[in-house]
Scaffold this motif. Structure first.
Motif, mmCIF file in Angstrom:
data_model
loop_
_atom_site.group_PDB
_atom_site.id
_atom_site.type_symbol
_atom_site.label_atom_id
_atom_site.label_comp_id
_atom_site.label_asym_id
_atom_site.label_seq_id
_atom_site.Cartn_x
_atom_site.Cartn_y
_atom_site.Cartn_z
ATOM 1 N N LEU A 12 1.030 -1.217 0.114
ATOM 2 C CA LEU A 12 0.039 -0.071 -0.001
ATOM 3 C C LEU A 12 0.874 1.186 -0.102
ATOM 4 N N ALA A 13 0.988 1.671 -1.263
ATOM 5 C CA ALA A 13 2.194 2.858 -1.240
ATOM 6 C C ALA A 13 1.499 4.191 -0.881
ATOM 7 N N HIS A 14 0.181 4.690 -1.132
ATOM 8 C CA HIS A 14 -0.071 5.904 -0.847
ATOM 9 C C HIS A 14 -0.451 5.887 0.710
ATOM 10 N N PRO A 15 -0.204 7.158 1.224
ATOM 11 C CA PRO A 15 -0.621 7.322 2.922
ATOM 12 C C PRO A 15 -2.158 6.973 2.914
ATOM 13 N N SER A 16 -3.091 7.370 2.153
ATOM 14 C CA SER A 16 -4.298 7.209 2.294
ATOM 15 C C SER A 16 -4.702 5.747 2.456
ATOM 16 N N GLU A 17 -4.229 5.050 1.625
ATOM 17 C CA GLU A 17 -3.977 3.518 1.454
ATOM 18 C C GLU A 17 -3.778 2.923 3.022
ATOM 19 N N LYS A 18 -2.648 3.499 3.423
ATOM 20 C CA LYS A 18 -2.126 2.842 4.829
ATOM 21 C C LYS A 18 -2.998 3.300 6.081
ATOM 22 N N ALA A 19 -3.582 4.575 5.888
ATOM 23 C CA ALA A 19 -4.523 5.015 6.816
ATOM 24 C C ALA A 19 -5.536 4.190 6.902
ATOM 25 N N LEU A 20 -6.343 4.024 5.847
ATOM 26 C CA LEU A 20 -7.466 3.144 5.765
ATOM 27 C C LEU A 20 -7.209 1.781 6.252
ATOM 28 N N ASP A 51 -4.707 0.942 8.456
ATOM 29 C CA ASP A 51 -4.600 1.059 9.945
ATOM 30 C C ASP A 51 -5.755 1.158 10.700
ATOM 31 N N ALA A 52 -6.772 1.895 10.154
ATOM 32 C CA ALA A 52 -8.308 2.362 10.551
ATOM 33 C C ALA A 52 -8.971 0.954 10.784
ATOM 34 N N LEU A 53 -9.033 0.191 9.501
ATOM 35 C CA LEU A 53 -9.755 -1.114 9.629
ATOM 36 C C LEU A 53 -9.114 -1.920 10.367
ATOM 37 N N ASP A 54 -7.754 -2.128 10.857
ATOM 38 C CA ASP A 54 -7.099 -2.978 11.348
ATOM 39 C C ASP A 54 -7.591 -2.567 13.078
ATOM 40 N N ASN A 55 -7.632 -1.560 13.258
ATOM 41 C CA ASN A 55 -7.976 -0.789 14.697
ATOM 42 C C ASN A 55 -9.286 -1.324 15.317
ATOM 43 N N VAL A 56 -10.408 -1.335 14.344
ATOM 44 C CA VAL A 56 -11.438 -1.403 14.545
ATOM 45 C C VAL A 56 -12.135 -2.835 14.053
ATOM 46 N N ALA A 57 -11.858 -3.558 13.387
ATOM 47 C CA ALA A 57 -12.346 -4.648 12.913
ATOM 48 C C ALA A 57 -12.568 -5.800 13.999
ATOM 49 N N ASP A 58 -11.556 -6.092 14.767
ATOM 50 C CA ASP A 58 -11.875 -7.187 16.132
ATOM 51 C C ASP A 58 -13.322 -6.745 16.742
ATOM 52 N N ARG A 59 -13.053 -5.106 17.446
ATOM 53 C CA ARG A 59 -13.872 -4.775 18.295
ATOM 54 C C ARG A 59 -15.269 -4.729 17.514
ATOM 55 N N ALA A 60 -15.357 -4.298 16.260
ATOM 56 C CA ALA A 60 -16.666 -4.553 15.728
ATOM 57 C C ALA A 60 -17.351 -5.813 15.522
ATOM 58 N N GLN A 61 -16.563 -6.936 14.973
ATOM 59 C CA GLN A 61 -16.911 -8.186 15.036
ATOM 60 C C GLN A 61 -17.351 -8.850 16.421
ATOM 61 N N GLN A 62 -16.472 -8.491 17.443
ATOM 62 C CA GLN A 62 -16.772 -9.138 18.660
ATOM 63 C C GLN A 62 -18.212 -8.294 19.151
ATOM 64 N N ALA A 63 -18.443 -7.091 19.099
ATOM 65 C CA ALA A 63 -19.884 -6.864 19.121
ATOM 66 C C ALA A 63 -20.906 -7.374 18.377
#
Length: 444
Positions: A360-368, A370-382
């Motif tokens: 993922l070369a572009h900063p906006s790709e990396k930001a997305l 990171d954001a997905l990685d941050n919320v995915a587990d909590r969203a799935q657990q809920a």
């Protein structure tokens, strides 16, 4: 009854009457049902200090008749006495029938079910009782009840159909079974389940409360639906002579009330019917009834979006609809919906969620990422805990990073490797939301 009687008379006048007190030894529900169904008269109860309890049934009752003006002075007495004589005759018949029915065990009444056909090519009511008994035992673990009690209640749940009492008062089916089971000493759990297995009888009716009653009620409806579909007996248009829509509505109501999360295919798989050729049609039939039920209180597009997940857990589907309906009323939902409809639209042909994070070369790709990685587990657990409101709230935080990605880069890049990587990232986002609802089905 009030609504019915009001439309039967032009000038209502209430007349008081009585029947012999000795008849109060009969089961109260029999007396009340007969008064309402057969005579359309109103029972009276003794006063009770408990507002939730009407008190004991009295031997007094009220008759509503047309005006008596211009008639003989004793016309009210004649009307009251006429109703008393009719009721008294019915009650004396019931006394005899009830006394006769109590002379033999409930199981012996059920032996005659072998002479009663269930449906065309579907065997007898005795066969159905055996299937319901076995299925009730299998469902006992789901409802956390005694399997032997559930099985016993299932085996006897139709037995009172062959009693003299139900033959004369068919509206008392189930209740007579409960009375006879109690008289025989079969235990409160079995007796209650026999009566409760008929609940709900119609939309909005009370539901079975005991775990054994829920087991037998669900078993009866699963067997009816599976058996009829297996025999090709499906509703056509508005015609539904076997009451399959009612059975489906009852099945859904029981699952929602008891919060049973077992998926529909697993429940129908417990029946003894061969459903390979009609399984999809049966599941679609039940889901259609669920859709109708949910659309009564929620927007149609929200319901369709949730059903688009393909989940067949009735409780989870209902929880999703409630969560999505709640967020749909907020000002933020419009932009949120548009963003993720776009994500799902872009990735509908790209089915893979795998992508190389290190590419993922572009900063906006990396930001997305990171954001997905941050919320995915909590969203799935809920979501696993049916807290879809929290799951949606967590995933909604991805809107900003997704919008920024669309602003900064061309997803459908000419470089196929870059394109596949970005589509894989977006598909991961889309699938996280698709676990809750298919946003492409939401109206604009």
């Amino acid at each position: 009854l009030v609504d019915e009687v009001v439309n039967l008379v032009e000038w209502p006048v209430v007349v008081s009457a009585t029947f012999p007190q000795s008849l109060l030894d009969l089961p109260p529900r029999l007396l009340v049902e007969s008064m309402g169904v057969h005579q359309r008269v109103f029972p009276l109860y003794t006063r009770s200090e408990d507002e939730t309890n009407p008190g004991r049934l009295s031997h007094h009752f009220l008759v509503v008749t047309n005006h008596t003006k211009g008639h003989e002075p004793d016309v009210a007495t004649i009307i009251g006495d006429g109703n008393r004589r009719v009721l008294q005759a019915r009650f004396h018949d019931a006394q005899f029938f009830y006394a006769e029915d109590k002379k033999i065990p409930l199981a012996d009444h059920g032996k005659s079910l072998g002479d009663m056909r269930w449906i065309r090519d579907g065997g007898t009511m005795a066969d159905k009782s055996q299937r319901v008994a076995a299925l009730s035992k299998a469902l006992a673990a789901i409802f956390e009840c005694n399997p032997e009690e559930a099985q016993h209640a299932g085996a006897l749940c139709k037995a009172d159909l062959m009693t003299l009492m139900v033959g004369e008062f068919p509206e008392l089916q189930g209740h007579v079974g409960r009375l006879l089971a109690s008289h025989e000493g079969l235990g409160n759990a079995v007796a209650t389940a026999i009566e409760e297995h008929y609940l709900p009888r119609f939309t909005g009716d009370e539901l079975p409360c005991s775990p054994q009653g829920r087991s037998v009620a669900l078993a009866d409806r699963l067997d009816t639906l599976a058996g009829c579909f297996a025999k090709g007996l499906r509703p056509k248009g508005s015609a539904d002579p076997l009451g399959l829509r009612r059975a489906s509505n009852g099945l859904i109501a029981i699952l929602l009330d008891a919060q049973i999360q077992t998926p529909l295919p697993e429940l129908f798989g417990l029946t003894e019917w061969e459903l390979d050729s009609c399984s999809d049609a049966l599941l679609q039939f039940v889901v259609t009834r669920l859709r109708t039920h949910m659309c009564e209180n929620h927007p149609t597009d929200v319901v369709d979006a949730v059903l688009g997940t393909g989940d067949l857990n009735v409780v989870a589907l209902s929880a999703r609809v409630q969560a999505l309906s709640a967020i749909a009323t907020t000002a933020e939902f419009g932009p949120l919906k548009e963003t993720f409809k776009r994500v799902m639209g872009l990735t509908k042909e790209h089915l893979q969620t795998d992508y190389a994070a290190n590419k993922l070369a572009h900063p906006s790709e990396k930001a997305l990422h990171d954001a997905l990685d941050n919320v995915a587990d909590r969203a799935q657990q809920a979501a696993d805990n049916l807290d879809f409101a929290t799951s949606l709230a967590e995933l909604s935080s991805l809107k900003g990073p997704v919008d920024q990605l669309f602003e900064d880069v061309m997803v459908m890049d000419d470089d196929l490797e870059i394109r596949r990587n970005r589509l894989g990232l977006l598909r991961s986002v889309a699938d996280a939301f698709r676990h809750i609802a298919d946003f492409t089905r939401l109206s604009t």
